[in-house]
Design a protein around this motif. Structure first.
Motif, mmCIF file in Angstrom:
data_model
loop_
_atom_site.group_PDB
_atom_site.id
_atom_site.type_symbol
_atom_site.label_atom_id
_atom_site.label_comp_id
_atom_site.label_asym_id
_atom_site.label_seq_id
_atom_site.Cartn_x
_atom_site.Cartn_y
_atom_site.Cartn_z
ATOM 1 N N GLN A 182 0.855 -1.191 0.000
ATOM 2 C CA GLN A 182 0.000 0.000 0.000
ATOM 3 C C GLN A 182 0.885 1.233 0.000
ATOM 4 N N GLY A 232 -11.206 -0.420 -1.870
ATOM 5 C CA GLY A 232 -9.847 -0.378 -2.407
ATOM 6 C C GLY A 232 -9.058 0.871 -2.066
ATOM 7 N N LEU A 233 -9.673 1.901 -1.468
ATOM 8 C CA LEU A 233 -8.893 3.085 -1.085
ATOM 9 C C LEU A 233 -9.614 3.874 0.004
ATOM 10 N N HIS A 234 -8.857 4.664 0.734
ATOM 11 C CA HIS A 234 -9.503 5.571 1.682
ATOM 12 C C HIS A 234 -8.638 6.798 1.924
ATOM 13 N N CYS A 280 -3.880 3.758 -0.735
ATOM 14 C CA CYS A 280 -4.398 2.863 -1.782
ATOM 15 C C CYS A 280 -3.344 1.807 -2.110
ATOM 16 N N PHE A 312 -6.042 8.670 -8.071
ATOM 17 C CA PHE A 312 -6.805 8.669 -6.817
ATOM 18 C C PHE A 312 -7.921 9.717 -6.899
ATOM 19 N N GLN A 344 -11.140 -0.345 3.441
ATOM 20 C CA GLN A 344 -11.067 -0.515 1.976
ATOM 21 C C GLN A 344 -11.891 -1.714 1.493
#
Ligand SMILES: Cc1cc2nc3c(=O)[nH]c(=O)nc-3n(C[C@H](O)[C@H](O)[C@H](O)COP(=O)(O)OP(=O)(O)OC[C@H]3O[C@@H](n4cnc5c(N)ncnc54)[C@H](O)[C@@H]3O)c2cc1C
Length: 398
Positions: free
Chosen positions: A185, A213-215, A233, A258, A368
């Motif tokens: 990550q 998948g992302l934050h 991510c 992103f 995620q």
């Protein structure tokens, strides 16, 4: 009275400087070495829960950091695609009362470091900058610490607070066998220096925006004058970020990628922040026993012992807890051998650190989470949000 114990601390980061301060307050003045040429202004925001601010209070540091920190009113989870709220937990008076009147604070790493350096200096401790620990040799009677310049320091004990790429780990085989590895990550961090145009609700809270998948995490620092953003991510094979260092340049294409997955309001926020720095995240496996933190005359603490994923915001916190616990263990009678006091501190700390390591990993997965599980998570957050977000096991005194 016997000779004072000679203690060397490798690393003048948050863990090392908290440890030197805590030791000095019990009458022990350690020698603090750091490889950096001088105190670094690097870094961005940190969150400190009541489990940590309680200790800063006991060290007399809280008063100094309150004016330069922020005291967010809530932690709120939102959807990254729509900015809609999933859940919110109050951090106000009731929360503080529940946790022994210790506040939840957010602040810039450099500001905490500056306060720690000032408090240390007031007790006569000034780190020796530009002094890198290279080699450690333990004998029955002492520990010998060789620095990069070839100088050998002799001490009764060495406290390894030299961060994620620790050299002191070489002296603790169980730690050496469990080194930090890339977790696949990337975290990228940016600062909004002028919070004037910021939505006032955002400016008062810690916000976690999630999507599969992302934050993204954002919070005020510097008494609300600045706003810290950290986006996380997966690091796919196409993106190259050097594995060491906190201030790697951010690949612009990754930031654009992103940004494209967020809602308009978050896109604006991301545009307001600069500069962006990348950090290819690394962590080790959860500690398996006290021997992961200690061997004979060497004790590891902070990131040197347990580099954490950032998803529970406890990296600095666990270093501070280690430092206070170690200083308490060392304050026991000098008749107890140093090795036994190190062992005692390791015994008290390793399970807590292992729990936090596991919880940090789990939180990353939750933030995620992908369909179909994410639908269940969102429903649970909507129904029981603040109860799920509270962490009494973490924030209560240990
Ligand atoms: C420059 C920097 C920026 C950071 N920025 C952030 C951030 O923005 N957000 C965040 O959440 N966390 C950040 N962190 C990490 C966070 O501060 C740590 O996870 C946490 O505070 C644990 O602290 P620590 O004292 O164990 O390790 P660190 O804070 O990493 O401190 C370790 C210290 O040891 C020194 N050192 C390393 N090797 C040697 C050696 N061989 N001999 C002597 N000295 C040595 C380093 O120069 C450093 O000062 C940053 C760390 C650093 C070093």
């Amino acid at each position: 009275m016997g000779k004072p114990e000679r203690l060397v601390i490798a690393g003048a980061g948050i863990a090392g400087l908290t440890c030197s301060l805590a030791l000095a307050r019990t009458g022990r003045i350690p020698q603090v070495l750091d490889q950096a040429p001088n105190a670094s202004e690097e870094g961005a925001g940190l969150q400190l829960g009541p489990n940590v601010t309680r200790y800063l209070q006991s060290l007399g540091l809280l008063e100094a950091i309150l004016p330069i920190a922020s005291r967010p009113q809530a932690i709120r989870i939102r959807q990254l695609r729509s900015h809609k709220t999933l859940s919110r937990m109050e951090l106000g008076a009731t929360f503080e009362k529940r946790y022994g009147n210790a506040p939840y604070l957010t602040l810039h790493r450099a500001d905490l470091m500056a306060s720690l350096l000032r408090a240390n200096a007031a007790l006569g401790i000034r780190p020796q900058w530009g002094t890198r620990v290279e080699h450690i040799r333990q004998t029955e009677r002492e520990v010998q610490v060789r620095t990069q310049s070839g100088h050998v320091l002799r001490a009764d004990g060495l406290i390894g607070a030299d961060g994620i790429f620790s050299r002191c780990r070489l002296a603790v085989p169980n730690a050496l066998a469990n080194p930090p590895r890339p977790v696949g990550q990337i975290a990228f961090r940016g600062l909004i220096q002028d919070t004037g145009p910021l939505d006032p609700v955002l400016a008062r809270e810690v916000t976690v925006w999630t999507r599969p998948g992302l934050h993204l995490v954002g919070y005020p620092i510097r008494a609300g004058k600045a706003y810290n953003l950290v986006a996380l991510c997966p690091l796919s094979g196409d993106w190259k970020v050097a594995s060491q260092g906190w201030s790697q340049p951010m690949p612009e294409a990754l930031l654009q990628n992103f940004r494209a997955q967020t809602c308009g309001l978050v896109q604006e926020l991301l545009t307001m922040a600069s500069p962006w720095h990348a950090w290819a995240m690394q962590a080790n496996q959860a500690l398996a026993g006290p021997e992961s933190m200690w061997l004979n005359r060497v004790f590891l603490m902070g990131d040197a012992a347990h580099p954490l994923r950032p998803h529970l915001a406890q990296g600095a916190g666990m270093g501070i807890e280690d430092a206070v616990c170690l200083s308490q263990a060392l304050a026991v009678s000098l008749e107890t051998p140093l090795q036994a006091r190190f062992a005692d501190a390791a015994k008290r700390r390793w399970t807590r650190n292992a729990l936090v390591q596991k919880a940090s990993e789990r939180n990353g997965r939750l933030f995620q989470m992908r369909p179909p599980w994410v639908w269940g998570r969102d429903l649970a957050l909507r129904l029981f949000g603040s109860r799920l977000m509270d962490q009494p096991w973490l924030y209560n005194p240990v």
